[in-house]
Write an enzyme that holds these catalytic residues in place. Sequence first.
Site, PDB file in Angstrom:
ATOM      1  N   CYS A  82       0.814  -1.224   0.000  1.00 45.50           N
ATOM      2  CA  CYS A  82       0.000   0.000   0.000  1.00 45.50           C
ATOM      3  C   CYS A  82       0.849   1.276   0.000  1.00 45.50           C
ATOM      4  O   CYS A  82       0.662   2.158  -0.839  1.00 45.50           O
ATOM      5  CB  CYS A  82      -0.987  -0.023   1.162  1.00 45.50           C
ATOM      6  SG  CYS A  82      -0.261   0.123   2.807  1.00 45.50           S
ATOM      7  N   HIS A 125      -2.882   1.375   6.722  1.00 47.88           N
ATOM      8  CA  HIS A 125      -3.165   1.225   5.292  1.00 47.88           C
ATOM      9  C   HIS A 125      -3.322   2.609   4.687  1.00 47.88           C
ATOM     10  O   HIS A 125      -3.750   3.555   5.364  1.00 47.88           O
ATOM     11  CB  HIS A 125      -4.439   0.410   5.064  1.00 47.88           C
ATOM     12  CG  HIS A 125      -4.673   0.100   3.616  1.00 47.88           C
ATOM     13  ND1 HIS A 125      -3.893  -0.791   2.915  1.00 47.88           N
ATOM     14  CD2 HIS A 125      -5.579   0.587   2.726  1.00 47.88           C
ATOM     15  CE1 HIS A 125      -4.320  -0.856   1.664  1.00 47.88           C
ATOM     16  NE2 HIS A 125      -5.338  -0.024   1.527  1.00 47.88           N
ATOM     17  N   HIS A 171      -5.577   1.880  -4.584  1.00 50.63           N
ATOM     18  CA  HIS A 171      -4.713   1.363  -3.522  1.00 50.63           C
ATOM     19  C   HIS A 171      -4.307  -0.060  -3.853  1.00 50.63           C
ATOM     20  O   HIS A 171      -4.889  -0.719  -4.726  1.00 50.63           O
ATOM     21  CB  HIS A 171      -5.415   1.426  -2.162  1.00 50.63           C
ATOM     22  CG  HIS A 171      -6.585   0.483  -2.024  1.00 50.63           C
ATOM     23  ND1 HIS A 171      -6.789  -0.310  -0.914  1.00 50.63           N
ATOM     24  CD2 HIS A 171      -7.627   0.199  -2.864  1.00 50.63           C
ATOM     25  CE1 HIS A 171      -7.890  -1.023  -1.065  1.00 50.63           C
ATOM     26  NE2 HIS A 171      -8.423  -0.743  -2.233  1.00 50.63           N
TER      27      HIS A 171
END
Length: 342
Positions: free
Chosen positions: A258, A306, A318
Site C-alpha cells: 500500500c 493502510h 490502492h
Amino acid sequence: MVSHRRSSHPGHSRGTRVTVLSAAAVTAVTALGTASAGADPRDTTEATRSTVDRLYEEAEKATERFNEADERADALRARVDRVRDSAARGQERVNRMRGALGSIAGAQYRSGGIDPALALLLSSDPDSYLGRAEALDRLSDRQALALRDLGQAQRKLGQQRQEAGKDLAELERSRAAVARHKRTVEAKLAEARRLLNSLPDAERDADRASRSGRDGAPMSLSGEAPASERAAAAARAARGVVGLPYVWGANGPSGFDCSGLTQWAYAQAGVSLPRTSQAQRYAGQQVPLSQARPGDLVAYRDDASHIGMYMGNGQVVHAPYPGASVRYDPVGMMPVSSVTRV
C-alpha cells in the site's frame, strides 16, 4: 486493505517491534478448520470472513513494520559508508603528517641525532605522546594542535563506527524478526484462503464482492481537481498501474504494497515520500475528507496501517492485500483516519 469492516500514529521505538499474531486469530482459524458438519453455514461463512479480515490486517501491519525497519537500515548503511569514507580521509591526513615528520627525523638523524619528542610523534600511537603533557613544549604549537585535532578526530570516528555498527546490527535483527512474523501471517493467510475456497461458489462470490468494498455507500466529495501539478502527476502514475499485483514490501515498478504504491506514484512526480503509511500520513497538510482532491493520501484505521490515493468521484486507488491487484475502491471502504495533501 481489509474489507469495510473494521485501529494515532504509533511511536517508533529504537528497534522495530514485532506485532505478534493474536492467539484469538490462531484459535479462530483452528476452530474454522475443524467446524462440525452440523454448523450453520451462515455462521461458518461469517466466521471465515472475520478471520480473513483479521489476518489481512495483521499482515499489513507486519509489512509496514518491515518497511520501516528496511528504510532505517538503508539509512544506517549510508551513514556507515560516510563514516568509513571520513575515517579513510582522516587516516590519509595522519599518514601525510607522519610522512612529513619522517623526513624531518631523517634529516636530524643524518645530522647526528633525533629529537626524542619527534621519535614519540612518529610512534604508532600518537595519543601516547599527547598523554605526556610535559613533552608538549618540545613540539611547535602548530604541530601540537594538528596532532591533537587528528587524535580527537580518530577517537570520534571510532565511536561513530561503533555506534553505527550497533544500530545496524539491531535493525538487521529487527528486520529478521519482522520477516519471520510476516511468514507466519502468510501461513495463516494461506489457511484462510483454503477456508474461503471450501465455501460454496455463491458464498465465495458474495465474499469477494463484499471484500472489494464496492457495496459500500457512495460518497459525494467536493474538490475533484488536483490541488497541484505534482498531485496530478502522482494520480496519473497511480492510475497507470491499476491491475498490477500486491507484493510484500514492494514499491514498484512491477508490484506494490500500500505505501509502496503511494511512494512510487509521488516519486514519478518528483516528490520523495517516506516509506511507511504512518510516516506518509504526516508528509503534508492534513485536510478534511470532505475536501479531498485527486492525489491526496487517504490513511485508514487509527494507526494508519493502510493508505491509498484519492482519485476523485469518491474513489481511491490502492494496493489492497496479498492475492489482489492495485485497484479502485470507494474511499469509505474502511474507517478513514486522515487525508493528507502533499
